[in-house]
Design a protein around this motif. Structure first.
Motif, mmCIF file in Angstrom:
data_model
loop_
_atom_site.group_PDB
_atom_site.id
_atom_site.type_symbol
_atom_site.label_atom_id
_atom_site.label_comp_id
_atom_site.label_asym_id
_atom_site.label_seq_id
_atom_site.Cartn_x
_atom_site.Cartn_y
_atom_site.Cartn_z
ATOM 1 N N SER A 97 0.853 -1.063 0.093
ATOM 2 C CA SER A 97 0.204 -0.022 0.078
ATOM 3 C C SER A 97 0.770 1.219 -0.124
ATOM 4 N N LYS A 98 1.919 1.099 0.912
ATOM 5 C CA LYS A 98 2.790 2.478 0.846
ATOM 6 C C LYS A 98 3.473 2.443 -0.347
ATOM 7 N N SER A 99 4.020 1.532 -0.870
ATOM 8 C CA SER A 99 4.858 1.769 -2.375
ATOM 9 C C SER A 99 3.716 1.951 -3.412
ATOM 10 N N LEU A 100 2.340 1.785 -3.371
ATOM 11 C CA LEU A 100 1.504 2.305 -4.257
ATOM 12 C C LEU A 100 1.007 3.665 -4.039
ATOM 13 N N GLN A 101 1.196 4.039 -2.959
ATOM 14 C CA GLN A 101 0.795 5.410 -2.362
ATOM 15 C C GLN A 101 1.353 6.614 -2.994
ATOM 16 N N ALA A 102 2.824 6.201 -3.043
ATOM 17 C CA ALA A 102 3.771 7.308 -3.435
ATOM 18 C C ALA A 102 3.750 7.758 -4.697
ATOM 19 N N PRO A 103 4.017 6.693 -5.672
ATOM 20 C CA PRO A 103 3.506 7.163 -7.121
ATOM 21 C C PRO A 103 1.924 7.759 -7.288
ATOM 22 N N LEU A 104 1.074 7.459 -6.643
ATOM 23 C CA LEU A 104 -0.274 8.068 -6.822
ATOM 24 C C LEU A 104 -0.254 9.448 -6.301
ATOM 25 N N GLN A 105 0.461 9.634 -5.208
ATOM 26 C CA GLN A 105 0.537 11.047 -4.744
ATOM 27 C C GLN A 105 1.299 11.894 -5.492
ATOM 28 N N GLU A 106 2.392 11.248 -6.082
ATOM 29 C CA GLU A 106 3.028 12.240 -7.032
ATOM 30 C C GLU A 106 2.352 12.550 -8.377
ATOM 31 N N ALA A 107 1.517 11.465 -8.717
ATOM 32 C CA ALA A 107 0.408 11.844 -9.856
ATOM 33 C C ALA A 107 -0.582 12.878 -9.618
ATOM 34 N N LYS A 108 -1.007 12.611 -8.362
ATOM 35 C CA LYS A 108 -1.956 13.602 -7.806
ATOM 36 C C LYS A 108 -1.445 14.966 -7.872
ATOM 37 N N ASP A 109 -0.232 15.066 -7.246
ATOM 38 C CA ASP A 109 0.369 16.259 -7.051
ATOM 39 C C ASP A 109 0.597 17.054 -8.717
ATOM 40 N N ALA A 110 1.114 15.985 -9.310
ATOM 41 C CA ALA A 110 1.307 16.577 -10.908
ATOM 42 C C ALA A 110 0.074 17.260 -11.430
ATOM 43 N N LEU A 111 -0.884 16.406 -11.251
ATOM 44 C CA LEU A 111 -2.223 16.655 -11.818
ATOM 45 C C LEU A 111 -2.748 18.132 -10.828
ATOM 46 N N ALA A 112 -2.402 18.286 -9.839
ATOM 47 C CA ALA A 112 -3.073 19.663 -9.364
ATOM 48 C C ALA A 112 -2.187 20.511 -10.090
ATOM 49 N N ASP A 113 -0.886 20.391 -10.145
ATOM 50 C CA ASP A 113 -0.153 21.631 -10.683
ATOM 51 C C ASP A 113 -0.594 21.854 -11.956
ATOM 52 N N ALA A 114 -0.641 20.598 -13.083
ATOM 53 C CA ALA A 114 -1.225 21.076 -14.357
ATOM 54 C C ALA A 114 -2.460 21.728 -14.373
ATOM 55 N N GLN A 128 -3.531 23.908 -12.020
ATOM 56 C CA GLN A 128 -3.420 25.150 -11.546
ATOM 57 C C GLN A 128 -2.828 25.922 -12.554
ATOM 58 N N SER A 129 -1.631 25.402 -13.528
ATOM 59 C CA SER A 129 -1.386 26.207 -14.619
ATOM 60 C C SER A 129 -2.440 26.348 -15.616
#
Length: 145
Positions: A81-98, A100-101
């Motif tokens: 679960s922890k190993s899957l949550q890290a990439p999902l959080q990165e993707a979520k952050d990237a989506l939020a940045d995109a 916002q941009s």
């Protein structure tokens, strides 16, 4: 329990008849039968208790093994679960940045004029367009060519 044959029982019965006598032999035989029955029940109870203790020991060891396996599976699931949550959080952050941009770009496009100012967007555009005007002048409008 004891390996006694039928002929040995007859010899024991004959000796008991002579020693005890015919009047008291039935009463003694009944008492001996009750004592042997109690002894058999006691032995069976002890065997049953020992068997239950052994089964309980087996069950407790099996329980410990199952608890260890459950802990192992739980740990494995938490790690996965922890190993899957890290990439999902990165993707979520990237989506939020995109997002916002895109939102900022939409706001900026709404506040700017509809026709972009090419002289501001391309460096050296003014000099290049002046050079083009010098080499190829525009024909006057309204006159056919």
């Amino acid at each position: 329990m004891f390996d006694v044959s039928f002929s040995e029982l007859i010899v024991i019965g004959a000796v008991a008849l002579v020693v005890i006598g015919p009047e008291r032999l039935p009463k003694v035989a009944r008492t001996v039968g009750h004592l042997v029955g109690r002894a058999q029940r006691y032995v069976n109870d002890v065997k049953g208790d020992i068997q239950r203790e052994m089964d309980l020991g087996d069950l407790s060891s099996l329980k410990d093994q199952m608890e260890d396996a459950a802990r192992s599976v739980k740990t494995s699931l938490e790690e996965t679960s922890k190993s899957l949550q890290a990439p999902l959080q990165e993707a979520k952050d990237a989506l939020a940045d995109a997002s916002q941009s895109l939102h900022e770009a939409t706001h900026a496009a709404a506040s700017e004029p509809a026709v972009p100012d090419t002289q501001k967007s391309l460096p050296g555009f003014a000099e290049a367009s002046a050079l083009v005007e010098e080499t190829h002048p525009k024909p006057p409008t309204g006159t056919p060519q």
